[in-house]
Each structure stands twice: as C-alpha cells, then as structure tokens.
Design an enzyme around this catalytic site. Sequence first.
Site, PDB file in Angstrom:
ATOM      1  N   HIS A  11       0.826  -1.213   0.000  1.00  0.00           N
ATOM      2  CA  HIS A  11       0.000   0.000   0.000  1.00  0.00           C
ATOM      3  C   HIS A  11       0.862   1.265   0.000  1.00  0.00           C
ATOM      4  O   HIS A  11       2.016   1.261   0.425  1.00  0.00           O
ATOM      5  CB  HIS A  11      -0.938   0.018   1.209  1.00  0.00           C
ATOM      6  CG  HIS A  11      -0.230   0.110   2.526  1.00  0.00           C
ATOM      7  ND1 HIS A  11       0.303   1.288   3.010  1.00  0.00           N
ATOM      8  CD2 HIS A  11       0.039  -0.825   3.463  1.00  0.00           C
ATOM      9  CE1 HIS A  11       0.859   1.080   4.181  1.00  0.00           C
ATOM     10  NE2 HIS A  11       0.725  -0.204   4.473  1.00  0.00           N
ATOM     11  N   ARG A  60      -5.980   1.163   4.434  1.00  0.00           N
ATOM     12  CA  ARG A  60      -4.891   1.697   3.622  1.00  0.00           C
ATOM     13  C   ARG A  60      -4.573   0.793   2.437  1.00  0.00           C
ATOM     14  O   ARG A  60      -4.223   1.279   1.354  1.00  0.00           O
ATOM     15  CB  ARG A  60      -3.647   1.950   4.477  1.00  0.00           C
ATOM     16  CG  ARG A  60      -3.098   0.746   5.250  1.00  0.00           C
ATOM     17  CD  ARG A  60      -2.081   1.240   6.270  1.00  0.00           C
ATOM     18  NE  ARG A  60      -1.398   0.173   7.012  1.00  0.00           N
ATOM     19  CZ  ARG A  60      -1.838  -0.389   8.121  1.00  0.00           C
ATOM     20  NH1 ARG A  60      -3.013  -0.014   8.631  1.00  0.00           N
ATOM     21  NH2 ARG A  60      -1.125  -1.316   8.745  1.00  0.00           N
ATOM     22  N   GLU A  87      -1.455  -6.495   7.976  1.00  0.00           N
ATOM     23  CA  GLU A  87      -0.084  -6.236   8.417  1.00  0.00           C
ATOM     24  C   GLU A  87       0.208  -7.045   9.674  1.00  0.00           C
ATOM     25  O   GLU A  87      -0.697  -7.451  10.409  1.00  0.00           O
ATOM     26  CB  GLU A  87       0.093  -4.739   8.687  1.00  0.00           C
ATOM     27  CG  GLU A  87       1.446  -4.294   9.232  1.00  0.00           C
ATOM     28  CD  GLU A  87       2.626  -4.639   8.335  1.00  0.00           C
ATOM     29  OE1 GLU A  87       2.936  -5.851   8.202  1.00  0.00           O
ATOM     30  OE2 GLU A  87       3.250  -3.724   7.803  1.00  0.00           O
ATOM     31  N   HIS A 157       0.708  -5.382   2.835  1.00  0.00           N
ATOM     32  CA  HIS A 157       1.503  -4.561   3.738  1.00  0.00           C
ATOM     33  C   HIS A 157       2.965  -4.986   3.721  1.00  0.00           C
ATOM     34  O   HIS A 157       3.298  -6.105   3.302  1.00  0.00           O
ATOM     35  CB  HIS A 157       0.928  -4.667   5.149  1.00  0.00           C
ATOM     36  CG  HIS A 157      -0.535  -4.331   5.199  1.00  0.00           C
ATOM     37  ND1 HIS A 157      -0.996  -3.077   5.517  1.00  0.00           N
ATOM     38  CD2 HIS A 157      -1.634  -5.088   4.931  1.00  0.00           C
ATOM     39  CE1 HIS A 157      -2.321  -3.073   5.448  1.00  0.00           C
ATOM     40  NE2 HIS A 157      -2.726  -4.279   5.101  1.00  0.00           N
TER      41      HIS A 157
END
Length: 203
Positions: A11, A60, A87, A157
């Site tokens: 991202h 995100r 993440e 992530h």
Amino acid sequence: MATGMLILVRHGQSQWNLENRFTGWTDVPLTDQGRAEARAAGEALRGLHIDRAFTSELSRAQETLRIILSVTGQEDVPVSHDAALNERSYGDLQGLNKAETAQHIGEAQVYAWRRTFRGRPPGGESLEDTQARVLPYYRAAIEPHLRIGETVLVVSHGNTLRALVMVLDEIPEAALPELSIPTGVPRCYRVDEAGVIRDRYSL
C-alpha cells in the site's frame, strides 16, 4: 502450459508511515503521497488485464487497491478481503514512534523486533508468526488462480509481503533483515501450473 502472473503491491504511504510510528493492525489512512503512489502503481499496470484481486481488511490497503483498479479501468475485478493479509501486529508498540522507542529500549532490540524473522514485539507477532497465516492463505486462495493462468493482484503490507516474498524468492533467514518492500511498486512473478516461480521482476 498455463502461466499466471502474481502482482504484489505494498500500500501507499500511510499517515503513520509518515509519522514513523509502528502501525500494525491499527487502521490508519493513506496520505496524499500514498494516494499518489497508488496512482503511480496503477499507471505501471495500465494495459495489463487483471483477473482478480486480494487485499487485507485494513483501509490503507483497500484504498490503494481501489485507486489502482480505477487508474487501470478495471473497477469490476472480483476482490477478496481477508485478515490473513493484514499487516503484522506490533502489539504493545502500535502507535509508538520508532525512533523514540529505539532510544528508550535500545536500537538493537527494536531492530530485532522489526527486521528479523523470529523477533516478536511484546503482545505482537514475529515475522515467522505472520508467515504462518499468510502462506497457507496464499497456497489455498491465491495460488490456484495462478496455476490456471490468471493474473492476480495482491495489495497488502510491508511485513506481510516480506513474509511471502521470503518464500517466493527463497531468501534465507540470515538475509531477511535486508529485504525491504517499497510502497507502491508492483513486484511481479510468473507462476506455472505447478506453482513454480518461472520469472520475477518489478515494474
């Protein structure tokens, strides 16, 4: 022989990336720069047909994916969201400034938590823990599409992708601290019908 394409994208810059904070599972938005990075990733992928996409449950990554699909004109691509692609959790460190934490606890300890395979921050996950949830999801949900020749986009992530790339690129544990995944840069793999990586490159 069917050859699929796997596209990995971290991202774009988030607000806590900008503020140098441990983010982990905290759901923070992209910055304007992060949105620009997502658009740049979309431009790099323009003209490439995407069959399906996968992303995490964090905004995100989802916003980055939406921007990429919009830029490429492929908003109708089927998208799957799963926490397996979230993440890595930084536990008690989430929200803390990385530099200040290193000053208080020690640079060597923070480095071990951030960069090594087995370093586990208090209340959080090691990269080994992250890999233990990411890899089975990749094998079960993503790889089958690659084996039949589809092009699959995964927006996730930094640490999640490090855990996956470690396996895809056969990176030894000792070399893992040097592996970094830049924001917004597509990383591509050609995958054959047996799931074997045949080629790799960045766009």
